[in-house]
Design a protein around this motif. Structure first.
Motif, PDB file in Angstrom:
ATOM      1  N   GLU A 645       0.824  -1.212   0.000  1.00 42.27           N
ATOM      2  CA  GLU A 645       0.000   0.000   0.000  1.00 42.27           C
ATOM      3  C   GLU A 645       0.858   1.262   0.000  1.00 42.27           C
ATOM      4  O   GLU A 645       0.510   2.279   0.598  1.00 42.27           O
ATOM      5  CB  GLU A 645      -0.946  -0.011   1.210  1.00 42.27           C
ATOM      6  CG  GLU A 645      -1.923  -1.163   1.201  1.00 42.27           C
ATOM      7  CD  GLU A 645      -2.892  -1.099   2.364  1.00 42.27           C
ATOM      8  OE1 GLU A 645      -2.984  -0.029   2.990  1.00 42.27           O
ATOM      9  OE2 GLU A 645      -3.547  -2.115   2.657  1.00 42.27           O
ATOM     10  N   LEU A 646       1.984   1.198  -0.677  1.00 36.30           N
ATOM     11  CA  LEU A 646       2.903   2.336  -0.708  1.00 36.30           C
ATOM     12  C   LEU A 646       2.275   3.519  -1.445  1.00 36.30           C
ATOM     13  O   LEU A 646       1.646   3.361  -2.491  1.00 36.30           O
ATOM     14  CB  LEU A 646       4.207   1.948  -1.408  1.00 36.30           C
ATOM     15  CG  LEU A 646       5.235   3.063  -1.571  1.00 36.30           C
ATOM     16  CD1 LEU A 646       5.822   3.434  -0.220  1.00 36.30           C
ATOM     17  CD2 LEU A 646       6.334   2.655  -2.542  1.00 36.30           C
ATOM     18  N   ARG A 647       2.461   4.713  -0.894  1.00 36.13           N
ATOM     19  CA  ARG A 647       2.015   5.957  -1.520  1.00 36.13           C
ATOM     20  C   ARG A 647       3.196   6.914  -1.611  1.00 36.13           C
ATOM     21  O   ARG A 647       3.934   7.090  -0.645  1.00 36.13           O
ATOM     22  CB  ARG A 647       0.894   6.610  -0.716  1.00 36.13           C
ATOM     23  CG  ARG A 647      -0.450   5.929  -0.858  1.00 36.13           C
ATOM     24  CD  ARG A 647      -1.229   6.447  -2.063  1.00 36.13           C
ATOM     25  NE  ARG A 647      -1.653   7.826  -1.869  1.00 36.13           N
ATOM     26  CZ  ARG A 647      -1.466   8.803  -2.738  1.00 36.13           C
ATOM     27  NH1 ARG A 647      -0.840   8.577  -3.859  1.00 36.13           N
ATOM     28  NH2 ARG A 647      -1.903  10.027  -2.490  1.00 36.13           N
ATOM     29  N   ILE A 648       3.378   7.498  -2.800  1.00 34.36           N
ATOM     30  CA  ILE A 648       4.434   8.496  -3.003  1.00 34.36           C
ATOM     31  C   ILE A 648       3.759   9.829  -3.278  1.00 34.36           C
ATOM     32  O   ILE A 648       3.020   9.975  -4.251  1.00 34.36           O
ATOM     33  CB  ILE A 648       5.366   8.122  -4.167  1.00 34.36           C
ATOM     34  CG1 ILE A 648       5.956   6.721  -3.959  1.00 34.36           C
ATOM     35  CG2 ILE A 648       6.482   9.151  -4.314  1.00 34.36           C
ATOM     36  CD1 ILE A 648       6.816   6.247  -5.116  1.00 34.36           C
ATOM     37  N   VAL A 649       3.999  10.783  -2.417  1.00 35.21           N
ATOM     38  CA  VAL A 649       3.391  12.112  -2.546  1.00 35.21           C
ATOM     39  C   VAL A 649       4.489  13.160  -2.402  1.00 35.21           C
ATOM     40  O   VAL A 649       5.386  13.025  -1.566  1.00 35.21           O
ATOM     41  CB  VAL A 649       2.305  12.337  -1.474  1.00 35.21           C
ATOM     42  CG1 VAL A 649       1.750  13.749  -1.568  1.00 35.21           C
ATOM     43  CG2 VAL A 649       1.176  11.323  -1.627  1.00 35.21           C
ATOM     44  N   SER A 650       4.416  14.189  -3.216  1.00 35.40           N
ATOM     45  CA  SER A 650       5.377  15.294  -3.129  1.00 35.40           C
ATOM     46  C   SER A 650       4.611  16.584  -2.894  1.00 35.40           C
ATOM     47  O   SER A 650       3.616  16.862  -3.568  1.00 35.40           O
ATOM     48  CB  SER A 650       6.211  15.402  -4.406  1.00 35.40           C
ATOM     49  OG  SER A 650       7.179  16.424  -4.276  1.00 35.40           O
ATOM     50  N   THR A 651       5.065  17.369  -1.945  1.00 34.75           N
ATOM     51  CA  THR A 651       4.402  18.630  -1.610  1.00 34.75           C
ATOM     52  C   THR A 651       5.413  19.756  -1.532  1.00 34.75           C
ATOM     53  O   THR A 651       6.601  19.528  -1.267  1.00 34.75           O
ATOM     54  CB  THR A 651       3.659  18.529  -0.264  1.00 34.75           C
ATOM     55  OG1 THR A 651       4.590  18.159   0.760  1.00 34.75           O
ATOM     56  CG2 THR A 651       2.539  17.501  -0.319  1.00 34.75           C
ATOM     57  N   THR A 734       3.810   2.113  -8.882  1.00 40.59           N
ATOM     58  CA  THR A 734       3.327   0.836  -9.418  1.00 40.59           C
ATOM     59  C   THR A 734       4.419  -0.225  -9.369  1.00 40.59           C
ATOM     60  O   THR A 734       4.172  -1.378  -8.984  1.00 40.59           O
ATOM     61  CB  THR A 734       2.850   1.027 -10.868  1.00 40.59           C
ATOM     62  OG1 THR A 734       1.811   2.012 -10.889  1.00 40.59           O
ATOM     63  CG2 THR A 734       2.316  -0.271 -11.439  1.00 40.59           C
ATOM     64  N   VAL A 735       5.633   0.149  -9.752  1.00 35.92           N
ATOM     65  CA  VAL A 735       6.734  -0.820  -9.767  1.00 35.92           C
ATOM     66  C   VAL A 735       7.088  -1.265  -8.352  1.00 35.92           C
ATOM     67  O   VAL A 735       7.309  -2.453  -8.097  1.00 35.92           O
ATOM     68  CB  VAL A 735       7.959  -0.207 -10.484  1.00 35.92           C
ATOM     69  CG1 VAL A 735       9.189  -1.071 -10.271  1.00 35.92           C
ATOM     70  CG2 VAL A 735       7.677  -0.047 -11.955  1.00 35.92           C
ATOM     71  N   LEU A 736       7.111  -0.338  -7.408  1.00 33.86           N
ATOM     72  CA  LEU A 736       7.477  -0.697  -6.035  1.00 33.86           C
ATOM     73  C   LEU A 736       6.437  -1.612  -5.400  1.00 33.86           C
ATOM     74  O   LEU A 736       6.763  -2.406  -4.508  1.00 33.86           O
ATOM     75  CB  LEU A 736       7.659   0.573  -5.202  1.00 33.86           C
ATOM     76  CG  LEU A 736       8.859   1.438  -5.583  1.00 33.86           C
ATOM     77  CD1 LEU A 736       8.799   2.778  -4.861  1.00 33.86           C
ATOM     78  CD2 LEU A 736      10.165   0.736  -5.253  1.00 33.86           C
ATOM     79  N   HIS A 737       5.193  -1.515  -5.838  1.00 32.42           N
ATOM     80  CA  HIS A 737       4.160  -2.427  -5.334  1.00 32.42           C
ATOM     81  C   HIS A 737       4.476  -3.873  -5.692  1.00 32.42           C
ATOM     82  O   HIS A 737       3.976  -4.797  -5.033  1.00 32.42           O
ATOM     83  CB  HIS A 737       2.792  -2.057  -5.916  1.00 32.42           C
ATOM     84  CG  HIS A 737       2.215  -0.830  -5.307  1.00 32.42           C
ATOM     85  ND1 HIS A 737       1.130  -0.172  -5.858  1.00 32.42           N
ATOM     86  CD2 HIS A 737       2.544  -0.115  -4.215  1.00 32.42           C
ATOM     87  CE1 HIS A 737       0.838   0.877  -5.114  1.00 32.42           C
ATOM     88  NE2 HIS A 737       1.693   0.936  -4.120  1.00 32.42           N
ATOM     89  N   LEU A 738       5.283  -4.065  -6.732  1.00 28.33           N
ATOM     90  CA  LEU A 738       5.544  -5.412  -7.245  1.00 28.33           C
ATOM     91  C   LEU A 738       6.780  -6.055  -6.633  1.00 28.33           C
ATOM     92  O   LEU A 738       7.073  -7.212  -6.937  1.00 28.33           O
ATOM     93  CB  LEU A 738       5.701  -5.356  -8.770  1.00 28.33           C
ATOM     94  CG  LEU A 738       4.495  -4.758  -9.549  1.00 28.33           C
ATOM     95  CD1 LEU A 738       4.835  -4.657 -11.024  1.00 28.33           C
ATOM     96  CD2 LEU A 738       3.262  -5.606  -9.336  1.00 28.33           C
TER      97      LEU A 738
END
Length: 946
Positions: A645-651, A734-738
């Motif tokens: 369930e990794l999320r990458i967010v940039s702020t 997407t790739v890191l989910h795999l």
């Protein structure tokens, strides 16, 4: 004798002068005539006999005057009939300004004969000229509301400007302006009687830039002007040819597109007649990165972005990392905001590890490099060299600089025929020694070699030949910044390594070897083109750019048109996160006159563009950071997903002023606002914490096809794996989910910790360290019993903590129970038994309360719900004991946070536990494998009372 009656006879006509001249003052009715108005009549005045019977005769008396003319504003009146005296007077007010003179005719007439005036006689017509005298009723009025003038400092003027007033009076005396006067005190100006103003001393621009004078006027009747007039005199500095309106500091906000550099510029030529103007605008960016602002991705990533053909691409000067550590010792710039470049000072060189580049380069191939090099000494300076490790000291191929020449040495491998073949290719280039950054691309397709420098093609001016190399079994060594010398080498230079020679002095970056030729001009241009430069939307014939748009030339012959062209020149930086800092700006101008000579010298205008610091993005990685899986999942072909369930967010954080109605409200405060943005990533690294990965029994795996689809690459080692390539955050997510972790021997494994870090622009922006802890759940097999499927879900599963994810557990490996010490087992059994006892006691109380209702509604199922403690089994999680001994306070806090997020109490059953119980049902078929250990875990309920 009687008296004879008097007979009145009017024989003569009255007589008056033929011409009269009169004067009258306006606003008065009395006219002064010259001569006076008197009418004469020769008829003597007679009276009738007797006072009563007969009166005096009227002959000889003047009864009146008659004026002839249209709209004559005068009348004539008889003052004395007997003497004929009369006057002329105005019927109403006269206005000299409307009519100064009046002319009309006048006739006198007598009283006639008899009482009734019969036989009245008229005189001849006399001409009357009357002049209306003026009075000073009007004041002077200036023709203009205000006056302006511009003077040059340091100059004495005979006349700067003229003020002029008029007077509406009709007379010369009152309508003439006799004098002017400057009312403002203590000013260096005077005004004469004609209204001409001049300065009394030389004016100084530094002392006063503009004077405001109040001037009044007087007519000859001493009447002052009704309103004084304002005179503004601007003092202009001594005319110096040059650019005006030139801002020395121009601030550039990242992401705002084109910014005009000279929005209000004007070329001052001091009114010289010119024939041509030429201006050169230079933007100095040499100190930024490799000559200007470019994307700071790795050279390999840039080749892909620019569309270089696929194939083997090897980066020989990568950023130092765990996988590419041979550049660690080289001095570099900080590599944070801008490109990372490597410095070679004549004593440093690096060896490229074996296997990075194949021993023999297969043609065709390409060598590309960024290089900055000065004049230097006359020695050879090696950029890249492949030579024998020992013994013969042969150079197989090398790229080096010598006397401002770039030379490629390429010795052919041994062949059957030993003929001379091209071996050295020489290019004589000014770029090699100008201390500026240049991009070199060398395409090798033997026997031809081509060179591109900053996108321009160059042919070798000299090619020398040599024999191919002799056969040898000596290994070769690839070095950068010098050439490796074997035992036959000469003594080393002072301060150098004992086995290195021909050291390079300068800067290198982006050294690449690429299989195949790179002849696509678009690809080559893309690799060196700047992301910043001068921008202008004008026809090409007006403006000429240099290749990297750091300078341009403008030509023209009309100053106004030239100014407009200059006002369209702007600065543009297309990077999302540009390199902050100063870019110096210079405008040099040449002006020619009719004689084709530089008659006006325009000094250079200098300023700078300040690129402001971009708002730094904060890359945040989040997801499940602590979970548990059954040992069987680690050993399965699929393994365990590390970042499900990794999320990458940039702020970015902005400061926004609060909106208020009053602009100058002192209480206005800035509000900090966080805003999510999208940008690329170029690296994500997954590393194992603690022990390195043991390839014998564990691995991190990722489907290569998924990477290829997204133009990404992966390298793996015992430290972990690194994914590289420029792509979006969503693609990386997407790739890191795999990514999956596999372990084939989990008997002694209780947990494994990993760390994930992602970055952008070659490490300029780095995310947080996202750490994941995966616990291995070891399970044991209980005794088979028919009621296991019913009892376990209701009474055993609630014992487990809700914070531990038990999805996928099974009880297939009975040997795993051996890892729990016997003493710990006893403690766990006692604790669990007590907890189960409390649960059972509560259940029975509930059942007793509702026994009547339950009997009616569930009579058929009552036997199934009876407590059957003979089949009671316990599932022991060895991690509970292990975590009690080894877990930190942080882990406990994380568990508490997960519990609070789930919103469940400790005794609530989780979906994961439900899955576990279903798998336990399937595991009953394996039966008696763990019978001896099961006896230790069975609940001895013989002492329990209900």
């Amino acid at each position: 004798t009687g008296q004879r009656p008097l007979i009145d006879v009017n024989k003569h006509k009255p007589w008056i002068e033929t011409t009269y001249h009169g004067i009258v003052t306006e606003n008065d009715d009395k006219v002064l005539l010259d001569p006076p108005l008197i009418a004469l009549d020769k008829d003597a005045p007679l009276r009738y006999a007797g006072e009563g019977a007969a009166g005096a005769t009227s002959s000889g008396e003047i009864c009146g005057f008659r004026i002839h003319g249209q709209n004559v504003p005068f009348e004539a009146v008889v003052l004395d009939k007997s003497t004929g005296e009369g006057v002329i007077r105005a019927k109403g007010p006269l206005d000299c300004e409307l009519q100064k003179e009046h002319t009309f005719t006048l006739q006198a007439y007598d009283c006639g004969e008899g009482p009734d005036g019969a036989n009245m006689k008229k005189s001849h017509k006399a001409t009357v000229h009357i002049q209306v005298n003026d009075i000073n009723e009007y004041a002077p009025v200036f023709k203009e509301k205000s006056y302006k003038a511009t003077v040059m400092e340091g100059k004495q003027y005979d006349s700067i400007l003229r003020v002029e007033a008029v007077d509406a009076d009709c007379s010369f005396q009152f309508s003439q302006i006799c004098s002017y006067d400057i009312v403002t005190p203590e000013v260096p100006f005077t005004v004469d009687k004609d209204g001409y103003i001049k300065n009394t001393e030389k004016l100084n621009y530094g002392k006063e830039r503009m004077y405001k004078l109040t001037v009044t006027a007087y007519d000859c009747g001493k009447n002052r002007a009704s309103e004084d007039v304002l005179v503004k005199i601007n003092v202009k500095p001594t005319c110096k040819p040059g650019w005006t309106g030139f801002n020395k500091r121009i601030e550039y906000e990242p992401g705002t597109g084109s910014l005009p550099l000279f929005p209000s510029v004007h070329l001052e030529t001091c009114d010289e007649p010119i024939t041509s103007i030429q201006a050169n605008i230079e933007l100095e960016t040499n100190h930024i990165g490799k000559g200007c602002d470019r994307d700071t991705y790795s050279e390999k990533a840039l080749h892909k972005l620019c569309g270089a053909s696929g194939g083997g691409t090897v980066e020989l000067l990568p950023a130092p990392s765990s996988a590419t550590n041979w550049t660690v010792g080289l001095p570099t710039d900080n590599g944070h905001d801008s490109d990372q470049v490597f410095e070679f000072n004549g004593t440093q060189a690096v060896k490229v590890p074996e296997g990075v580049v194949s021993t023999s380069l297969k043609e065709p191939f390409t060598v590309s490099v960024w290089m900055r090099h000065g004049p230097g000494a006359h020695d050879k300076e090696t950029v890249l060299c492949n030579s024998d490790k020992t013994g013969m000291n042969r150079h197989h191929y090398s790229l080096y600089v010598h006397n401002c020449r770039l030379i490629l040495l390429l010795r052919q491998e041994p062949t059957e025929t030993e003929n001379y073949k091209p071996a050295e290719f020489h290019w004589k280039l000014d770029q090699v020694c100008d201390k500026e950054w240049h991009h070199y691309v060398v395409n090798v397709e033997f026997p031809s070699v081509s060179l591109f420098v900053d996108g321009a093609s160059f042919e070798p001016f000299l090619v020398t030949e040599d024999y191919p190399l002799r056969p040898s079994k000596i290994d070769s060594q690839l070095t950068i910044g010098a050439c490796w010398q074997g035992k036959a080498a000469l003594p080393p230079p002072a301060g150098g390594s004992g086995h290195m020679a021909q050291f390079f002095r300068g800067n290198l970056a982006g050294l690449m070897i690429h299989s195949g030729k790179m002849e696509n001009k678009k690809v080559i241009d893309c690799l060196y083109t700047c992301k910043e430069g001068l921008d202008v939307q004008l026809p090409e014939e007006v403006v000429e750019f240099n290749p990297n748009q750091s300078s341009l030339s403008v030509e023209g012959d009309d100053i106004d048109a030239f100014d407009k062209v200059m006002q369209h020149i702007s600065y543009l930086n297309s990077r999302q996160f540009p390199t902050p800092g100063i870019r110096h700006l210079r405008v040099s101008t040449t002006v020619k006159c009719f004689k084709e000579e530089a008659c006006v010298t325009v000094p250079d205008a200098e300023g700078y563009v300040m690129v402001l610091q971009p708002e730094e993005p904060k890359i945040s990685l989040s997801g499940i950071d602590h979970f548990a899986r059954g040992a069987a999942e680690f050993e399965s072909p699929e393994g365990v997903t590390l970042f499900p369930e990794l999320r990458i967010v940039s702020t970015i954080t902005r400061e926004v002023e609060a909106e208020v109605e009053a602009e100058d409200d002192p209480t206005v405060q800035e509000t900090v606002v966080s805003e999510e943005i999208m940008h690329n990533l170029d690296t994500c690294e997954v590393s194992a914490l603690g022990d390195e990965l043991d390839g014998e029994h564990e691995s991190l795996e990722l489907d290569p096809a998924q990477l290829t689809q997204r133009s990404l690459e992966m390298t793996s080692s015992t430290l972990g794996l690194v994914i590289t390539g420029v792509s979006t955050m969503a693609q990386y997510e997407t790739v890191l989910h795999l990514i999956r972790y596999k372990n084939w021997h989990t008997e002694a494994l209780f947990d494994r910790k990993f760390k994930l870090v992602c970055s952008e622009l070659n490490g300029r922006y780095i995310s947080n360290d996202f750490k994941v802890e995966v616990n291995v759940i070891h399970t044991v097999n209980p005794m088979e019993h028919a009621n296991d499927a019913m009892v376990q879900p209701n009474f055993i599963n609630p014992v487990h903590h809700a914070s531990v994810d038990l999805s996928g557990h099974n009880l297939v490996n009975p040997h795993q129970a051996s890892v729990v010490p016997s003493a710990a087992t006893v403690v766990i059994v006692v604790c669990v038994s007590f907890l189960v006892f409390m649960i059972v006691l509560g259940v029975f109380r509930v059942r007793a309360t509702h026994q009547g209702v339950a009997r009616d509604q569930e009579a058929g199922k009552e036997n199934e719900m009876d407590w059957d403690d003979s089949a009671l089994t316990i599932t022991v999680n060895p991690m509970e004991t292990y975590e009690d001994q080894h877990s930190s306070e942080d882990d406990e806090e994380e568990e508490e946070e997960e519990e609070s997020e789930d919103g469940e109490e400790e005794d609530d059953i989780t979906s994961a536990e439900s899955e576990s119980s279903e798998e336990e049902e399937g595991a009953e078929e394996e039966g008696q494998q763990g019978a001896s250990r099961q006896q230790q875990l069975e609940w001895d309920d013989s002492t329990l009372t209900y």
